[in-house]
Design a protein around this motif. Structure first.
Motif, PDB file in Angstrom:
ATOM      1  N   GLY A 187     -43.715 -34.056  14.744  1.00 18.84           N
ATOM      2  CA  GLY A 187     -44.967 -34.377  15.430  1.00 18.84           C
ATOM      3  C   GLY A 187     -44.836 -34.285  16.937  1.00 18.84           C
ATOM      4  N   LYS A 188     -43.706 -34.726  17.467  1.00 15.03           N
ATOM      5  CA  LYS A 188     -43.477 -34.623  18.919  1.00 15.03           C
ATOM      6  C   LYS A 188     -43.383 -33.171  19.355  1.00 15.03           C
ATOM      7  CE  LYS A 188     -41.179 -39.056  19.476  1.00 15.03           C
ATOM      8  NZ  LYS A 188     -39.931 -39.734  19.832  1.00 15.03           N
ATOM      9  N   ILE A 189     -42.733 -32.346  18.526  1.00 18.90           N
ATOM     10  CA  ILE A 189     -42.621 -30.921  18.851  1.00 18.90           C
ATOM     11  C   ILE A 189     -43.999 -30.277  18.866  1.00 18.90           C
ATOM     12  CG2 ILE A 189     -41.794 -28.700  17.975  1.00 18.90           C
ATOM     13  CD1 ILE A 189     -39.296 -30.232  16.969  1.00 18.90           C
ATOM     14  N   VAL A 190     -44.811 -30.587  17.868  1.00 18.57           N
ATOM     15  CA  VAL A 190     -46.154 -30.000  17.801  1.00 18.57           C
ATOM     16  C   VAL A 190     -47.010 -30.486  18.954  1.00 18.57           C
ATOM     17  CG1 VAL A 190     -48.278 -29.925  16.445  1.00 18.57           C
ATOM     18  CG2 VAL A 190     -46.080 -29.579  15.321  1.00 18.57           C
ATOM     19  N   THR A 191     -46.894 -31.761  19.302  1.00 22.11           N
ATOM     20  CA  THR A 191     -47.660 -32.286  20.435  1.00 22.11           C
ATOM     21  C   THR A 191     -47.263 -31.576  21.722  1.00 22.11           C
ATOM     22  OG1 THR A 191     -47.904 -34.437  19.370  1.00 22.11           O
ATOM     23  CG2 THR A 191     -48.190 -34.367  21.759  1.00 22.11           C
ATOM     24  N   SER A 192     -45.972 -31.392  21.928  1.00 22.52           N
ATOM     25  CA  SER A 192     -45.516 -30.675  23.118  1.00 22.52           C
ATOM     26  C   SER A 192     -46.007 -29.233  23.092  1.00 22.52           C
ATOM     27  CB  SER A 192     -43.995 -30.715  23.206  1.00 22.52           C
ATOM     28  OG  SER A 192     -43.563 -29.935  24.292  1.00 22.52           O
ATOM     29  N   PHE A 193     -45.929 -28.583  21.936  1.00 22.13           N
ATOM     30  CA  PHE A 193     -46.415 -27.202  21.819  1.00 22.13           C
ATOM     31  C   PHE A 193     -47.900 -27.128  22.170  1.00 22.13           C
ATOM     32  CE2 PHE A 193     -48.457 -23.920  19.168  1.00 22.13           C
ATOM     33  CZ  PHE A 193     -47.859 -22.794  19.704  1.00 22.13           C
ATOM     34  N   THR A 194     -48.673 -28.063  21.644  1.00 18.68           N
ATOM     35  CA  THR A 194     -50.114 -28.051  21.917  1.00 18.68           C
ATOM     36  C   THR A 194     -50.390 -28.312  23.393  1.00 18.68           C
ATOM     37  OG1 THR A 194     -50.531 -28.872  19.691  1.00 18.68           O
ATOM     38  CG2 THR A 194     -52.328 -29.044  21.253  1.00 18.68           C
ATOM     39  N   VAL A 252     -47.915 -25.524  25.762  1.00 16.18           N
ATOM     40  CA  VAL A 252     -47.904 -24.084  25.526  1.00 16.18           C
ATOM     41  C   VAL A 252     -49.283 -23.558  25.123  1.00 16.18           C
ATOM     42  CG1 VAL A 252     -46.885 -22.245  24.108  1.00 16.18           C
ATOM     43  CG2 VAL A 252     -45.462 -24.144  24.869  1.00 16.18           C
ATOM     44  N   LEU A 253     -49.944 -24.229  24.208  1.00 21.96           N
ATOM     45  CA  LEU A 253     -51.198 -23.713  23.653  1.00 21.96           C
ATOM     46  C   LEU A 253     -52.411 -24.000  24.538  1.00 21.96           C
ATOM     47  CD1 LEU A 253     -52.318 -22.281  21.126  1.00 21.96           C
ATOM     48  CD2 LEU A 253     -52.690 -24.525  20.144  1.00 21.96           C
ATOM     49  N   MET A 254     -52.547 -25.236  24.992  1.00 21.97           N
ATOM     50  CA  MET A 254     -53.760 -25.623  25.703  1.00 21.97           C
ATOM     51  C   MET A 254     -53.878 -25.046  27.125  1.00 21.97           C
ATOM     52  SD  MET A 254     -55.339 -27.038  23.358  1.00 21.97           S
ATOM     53  CE  MET A 254     -56.763 -27.849  23.998  1.00 21.97           C
ATOM     54  N   PRO A 255     -52.796 -24.892  27.891  1.00 24.46           N
ATOM     55  CA  PRO A 255     -52.977 -24.321  29.230  1.00 24.46           C
ATOM     56  C   PRO A 255     -53.610 -22.923  29.231  1.00 24.46           C
ATOM     57  CG  PRO A 255     -50.892 -25.452  29.156  1.00 24.46           C
ATOM     58  CD  PRO A 255     -51.433 -25.439  27.748  1.00 24.46           C
ATOM     59  N   PRO A 256     -53.171 -21.972  28.370  1.00 24.77           N
ATOM     60  CA  PRO A 256     -53.857 -20.675  28.371  1.00 24.77           C
ATOM     61  C   PRO A 256     -55.323 -20.774  27.900  1.00 24.77           C
ATOM     62  CG  PRO A 256     -51.757 -20.487  27.223  1.00 24.77           C
ATOM     63  CD  PRO A 256     -51.975 -21.928  27.513  1.00 24.77           C
ATOM     64  N   ILE A 257     -55.576 -21.646  26.940  1.00 25.06           N
ATOM     65  CA  ILE A 257     -56.963 -21.819  26.488  1.00 25.06           C
ATOM     66  C   ILE A 257     -57.806 -22.380  27.620  1.00 25.06           C
ATOM     67  CG2 ILE A 257     -58.454 -23.113  24.910  1.00 25.06           C
ATOM     68  CD1 ILE A 257     -56.245 -22.876  22.797  1.00 25.06           C
ATOM     69  N   ASP A 298     -53.351 -30.609  17.394  1.00 20.05           N
ATOM     70  CA  ASP A 298     -52.098 -31.087  16.805  1.00 20.05           C
ATOM     71  C   ASP A 298     -52.232 -31.219  15.290  1.00 20.05           C
ATOM     72  OD1 ASP A 298     -50.974 -31.288  19.309  1.00 20.05           O
ATOM     73  OD2 ASP A 298     -50.975 -33.486  19.368  1.00 20.05           O
ATOM     74  N   PHE A 299     -53.314 -31.847  14.867  1.00 21.03           N
ATOM     75  CA  PHE A 299     -53.549 -32.075  13.440  1.00 21.03           C
ATOM     76  C   PHE A 299     -53.630 -30.758  12.675  1.00 21.03           C
ATOM     77  CE2 PHE A 299     -56.567 -32.441   9.925  1.00 21.03           C
ATOM     78  CZ  PHE A 299     -55.895 -33.357   9.133  1.00 21.03           C
ATOM     79  N   VAL A 300     -54.355 -29.795  13.221  1.00 24.87           N
ATOM     80  CA  VAL A 300     -54.515 -28.504  12.543  1.00 24.87           C
ATOM     81  C   VAL A 300     -53.163 -27.789  12.440  1.00 24.87           C
ATOM     82  CG1 VAL A 300     -55.560 -26.222  12.747  1.00 24.87           C
ATOM     83  CG2 VAL A 300     -56.950 -28.258  13.119  1.00 24.87           C
ATOM     84  N   ILE A 301     -52.377 -27.823  13.498  1.00 28.68           N
ATOM     85  CA  ILE A 301     -51.079 -27.151  13.480  1.00 28.68           C
ATOM     86  C   ILE A 301     -50.150 -27.826  12.472  1.00 28.68           C
ATOM     87  CG2 ILE A 301     -49.001 -26.665  14.829  1.00 28.68           C
ATOM     88  CD1 ILE A 301     -50.890 -26.310  17.261  1.00 28.68           C
ATOM     89  N   ILE A 302     -50.082 -29.154  12.486  1.00 29.71           N
ATOM     90  CA  ILE A 302     -49.235 -29.870  11.534  1.00 29.71           C
ATOM     91  C   ILE A 302     -49.715 -29.617  10.105  1.00 29.71           C
ATOM     92  CG2 ILE A 302     -48.562 -32.168  10.714  1.00 29.71           C
ATOM     93  CD1 ILE A 302     -48.486 -33.027  13.663  1.00 29.71           C
ATOM     94  N   GLY A 303     -51.031 -29.660   9.889  1.00 28.69           N
ATOM     95  CA  GLY A 303     -51.581 -29.384   8.561  1.00 28.69           C
ATOM     96  C   GLY A 303     -51.220 -27.993   8.077  1.00 28.69           C
ATOM     97  N   PHE A 304     -51.287 -27.014   8.973  1.00 25.97           N
ATOM     98  CA  PHE A 304     -50.938 -25.639   8.603  1.00 25.97           C
ATOM     99  C   PHE A 304     -49.460 -25.541   8.233  1.00 25.97           C
ATOM    100  CE2 PHE A 304     -49.453 -21.365   9.772  1.00 25.97           C
ATOM    101  CZ  PHE A 304     -50.216 -20.614   8.885  1.00 25.97           C
ATOM    102  N   CYS A 305     -48.604 -26.184   9.015  1.00 29.38           N
ATOM    103  CA  CYS A 305     -47.161 -26.142   8.726  1.00 29.38           C
ATOM    104  C   CYS A 305     -46.856 -26.804   7.385  1.00 29.38           C
ATOM    105  CB  CYS A 305     -46.376 -26.819   9.838  1.00 29.38           C
ATOM    106  SG  CYS A 305     -46.399 -25.898  11.385  1.00 29.38           S
ATOM    107  N   ILE A 306     -47.472 -27.938   7.109  1.00 27.38           N
ATOM    108  CA  ILE A 306     -47.262 -28.606   5.826  1.00 27.38           C
ATOM    109  C   ILE A 306     -47.761 -27.727   4.688  1.00 27.38           C
ATOM    110  CG2 ILE A 306     -47.999 -30.574   4.411  1.00 27.38           C
ATOM    111  CD1 ILE A 306     -47.867 -32.250   6.999  1.00 27.38           C
ATOM    112  N   PHE A 307     -48.897 -27.069   4.886  1.00 33.18           N
ATOM    113  CA  PHE A 307     -49.441 -26.152   3.881  1.00 33.18           C
ATOM    114  C   PHE A 307     -48.443 -25.043   3.579  1.00 33.18           C
ATOM    115  CE2 PHE A 307     -51.767 -22.169   3.100  1.00 33.18           C
ATOM    116  CZ  PHE A 307     -52.362 -22.487   1.895  1.00 33.18           C
ATOM    117  N   MET A 308     -47.842 -24.462   4.631  1.00 33.94           N
ATOM    118  CA  MET A 308     -46.879 -23.379   4.434  1.00 33.94           C
ATOM    119  C   MET A 308     -45.635 -23.864   3.689  1.00 33.94           C
ATOM    120  SD  MET A 308     -48.479 -20.828   5.528  1.00 33.94           S
ATOM    121  CE  MET A 308     -47.227 -19.579   5.457  1.00 33.94           C
TER     122      MET A 308
END
Length: 142
Positions: free
Chosen positions: A30-37, A40-45, A95-105
């Protein structure tokens, strides 16, 4: 002493140890995904949306007021700002969507391995206990 030994047996069950491991790994993930979001992800958006920092997106319901100091002592206490921080909410949804996708995979990969195990032919069954006893009886008769 029965309660302590029962509690120890409960803690040492494989499911509890697996659950504890999953919680620890999940927290780190969860910490990794939060940091990624956030990093890494939100600044370009935000850049694509006109140099918007999502952390600062909010609707102020009531402005805050700073404390008023007089001769080093506080005369009027500070009032905190009241705001709806919808930018932080958007990041949490990401964060939730990314974690949900990873769990799905992970679950899809797990299901594939389970299907392969089920599809694998079972080892031929040996003779039953009754068949063995019958063979022994027949040999003893001879």
């Amino acid at each position: 002493m029965g309660f302590v030994s029962d509690f120890k047996a409960f803690l040492m069950k494989g499911e509890i140890v697996n659950l504890a491991t999953a919680v620890i790994v999940g927290g780190a993930f969860g910490k990794i995904v939060t940091s990624f979001t956030n990093d890494v992800l939100m600044p370009p958006i935000g850049l694509l949306l006109g140099k918007v920092d999502f952390k600062n997106l909010k609707i102020v319901l009531q402005d805050g007021t700073p404390a008023v100091l007089e001769n080093g002592t506080e005369k009027v206490p500070a009032v905190a700002e009241v705001a709806l921080n919808y930018g932080a909410f958007i990041q949490t949804v990401f964060d939730f969507v990314i974690i949900g996708f990873c769990i799905f995979m992970v679950l899809k990969a797990y299901e594939k391995t389970k299907k392969k195990e089920e599809a694998a032919p079972a080892a031929p069954a040996g003779p039953t206990q009754e068949e063995l006893l019958t063979q022994i009886r027949d040999l003893l008769k001879k």
